[in-house]
Design an enzyme around this catalytic site. Structure first.
Site, PDB file in Angstrom:
ATOM      1  CB  VAL A  66      -0.937  -0.032   1.239  1.00 29.47           C
ATOM      2  CG1 VAL A  66      -0.143   0.110   2.536  1.00 29.47           C
ATOM      3  CG2 VAL A  66      -2.045   1.001   1.162  1.00 29.47           C
ATOM      4  CE  LYS A  67       3.258   3.906   3.990  1.00 34.08           C
ATOM      5  NZ  LYS A  67       2.507   4.592   5.089  1.00 34.08           N
ATOM      6  CG  ASP A  68       4.363   0.412  -4.098  1.00 37.71           C
ATOM      7  OD1 ASP A  68       5.275   0.395  -3.254  1.00 37.71           O
ATOM      8  OD2 ASP A  68       4.158  -0.524  -4.902  1.00 37.71           O
TER       9      ASP A  68
END
Ligand SMILES: Cc1ncc(COP(=O)(O)O)c(C=O)c1O
Length: 484
Positions: A66-68
């Site tokens: 999700v951190k992309d």
């Protein structure tokens, strides 16, 4: 936005086992591979539950988490604000997925990436960052926020001293939640045709739950319920802030921190409810998802899934729950998915206790004694005598949380002391009496209560001085020494 009325069976997007009809997606660049992750209905784990539960598979982002989304959003915002430009350096303190996201976006856009990570970061994760060309600096683990060696301070000093460097500061950067207002929230609203009623997400920086929750509340006129799935000890949901096993979510607080600062990226006013989940339930939920649903998910996804399943038991067919799956279980094959690791931390315990470390828990001297880090040799000596400990019976010197210790995470233990070790210090001279007791510790081994004693003792032989801390579900539940 209007809601569509959909049947209780849900809305069929793809037929099981028959790929091919859907249009292929063509990305014109790697960065287009960030976002637009699928929703997958949980049909097996939710079989006996009435609401629809959809997992949003954030490991389908091109860097695997999700951190992309936050990484791309923060870098683009920095470029727009003139903080990052050609020849620039992206800097962040993180051990986790944010480092991967920033490193891949930096690689693609031609920036240098420098990541500060805690020394305990898994070797695999460090290799991953380096694979994307990032420079990784290892720094001290678990020190107070104000300590110069805290990774945020090390990263900040590096950024200040490096021309053209920009510090991402995911915890306070509005472009982090902004990513989810722009993408995650709209995707969920679109893909559920506006029928989502509950969002369940774990909280690290708070970016995901804040941005996604903000969009969904706005789109639904405030009716979507935002549920934070939080590790038991996390301070977000009211825990004591102690160290935990599931990494990437929750809020641990070093007790020597002057104040407990929460991230600006986390808008707590959006959270309708916290569901607290233990390390064990998170890990076992992740394992169950792999074995029963065929979905390999990480530990914080396990936390969110456990919360979603508990929530679903209270709801009915009119509800649709979307649970965020931040990353894949592939990142945790040597931890949460490894039986040896689980056993060594006391999460797995065989039914037959004979010959296991757990069989020692019933010995009368197996109680846990905890003393605060601040105590001196003489204070510790007096206290152990007052408690009536025998000579070799240990006490653990652990971070002082100001609350009675029920059990303690081994990472919070500074040392183990015994009356014998303290007496030896006192005999060495009067000046030793005021020294920190933790300087006069004895060696100890933390073992899972499911481990075989023959495996955990050196050469399988018990020596008189052997001191074992016995772990149940990751926490010290007892200790034994010498002739048990
Ligand atoms: C594995 C994992 N789960 C959950 C989260 C939480 O996401 P957020 O920082 O958006 O709250 C993170 C991010 O740090 C993470 O790495």
């Amino acid at each position: 936005m209007p809601r569509n009325n959909l049947s209780a069976q849900g809305f069929t997007r793809t037929e099981a086992g028959l790929p091919g009809a859907a249009a292929m997606t063509v990305h014109e660049s790697v960065l287009d591979g960030i976002g637009n992750t699928p929703l997958v209905r949980l049909t097996r784990l939710a079989a006996s539950l009435r609401p629809r539960i959809y997992a949003k598979l954030e490991f389908q982002n091109i860097g695997g988490s999700v951190k992309d989304r936050a990484a791309l959003s923060m870098i683009r915002a920095a470029e727009r604000d003139g903080l990052l430009g050609p020849g620039g350096t992206v800097v962040e303190g993180t051990s986790g997925n944010t480092g991967v996201g920033l490193s891949l976006v930096a690689a693609h856009l031609g920036y240098r990436a420098v990541v500060f990570a805690p020394a305990a970061t898994a070797a695999e994760k460090i290799r991953l960052l380096r694979a994307y060309g990032a420079e990784v600096h290892l720094v001290a683990d678990f020190v107070p926020r104000s300590h110069p060696d805290h990774l945020a301070n090390r990263a900040a000093r590096f950024a200040e001293a490096t021309p053209g460097a920009w510090l991402a500061q995911q915890y306070d950067n509005p472009a982090n939640p902004g990513a989810h207002v722009e993408s995650t929230g709209p995707e969920i609203w679109r893909d559920t045709d506006g029928t989502v009623t509950h969002l369940v997400a774990s909280v690290g920086t708070g970016g995901t739950i804040t941005g996604t929750g903000r969009f969904l509340k706005q789109a639904s006129g405030g009716s979507v319920q935002v549920v934070a799935a939080d590790p038991d000890h996390s301070a977000y949901g009211g825990g004591d802030g102690a160290a935990k096993y599931v990494e990437g979510a929750g809020h641990a607080v070093h007790p020597d921190s002057a104040e407990d600062i929460w991230p600006q990226a986390f808008d707590t006013s959006l959270v309708d409810r916290y569901v607290r989940v233990s390390d064990k339930e998170s890990i076992l939920s992740a394992r169950k998802a792999a074995r029963e649903e065929g979905l390999l998910i990480g530990g914080t996804a396990g936390t969110a899934l456990a919360a979603a399943l508990r929530l679903a038991a209270e709801l009915d067919e009119s509800h649709t729950i979307v649970v965020i799956i931040p990353d894949s279980g592939r990142n945790y094959l040597s931890t949460y998915f490894d039986d040896g690791w689980l056993t060594s931390a006391g999460f797995l315990r065989p039914a037959a206790a004979d010959g296991t470390a757990g069989s020692l828990l019933s010995s009368p001297a197996a109680g846990v004694h905890i003393l605060p880090v601040s105590c001196t040799v003489s204070e510790a000596h007096t206290e152990l005598q007052r408690r009536g400990l025998e000579d070799g019976e240990p006490a653990f010197i652990a971070l002082d949380r100001g609350t009675p210790f029920g059990s303690v995470h081994p990472r919070e233990v500074a040392a183990a002391v015994t009356l014998g070790s303290l007496q030896a210090a006192l005999s060495a001279g009067p000046s030793q009496a005021q020294e920190p007791a933790a300087r006069h510790g004895v060696a100890f081994t933390a073992v899972g209560t499911g481990e075989l004693l023959a495996d955990v003792l050196p050469d399988g032989v018990r020596a008189d001085g052997d001191l074992l801390a016995l772990l149940v579900d990751g926490r010290i539940a007892g200790a034994v020494t010498g002739g048990w």
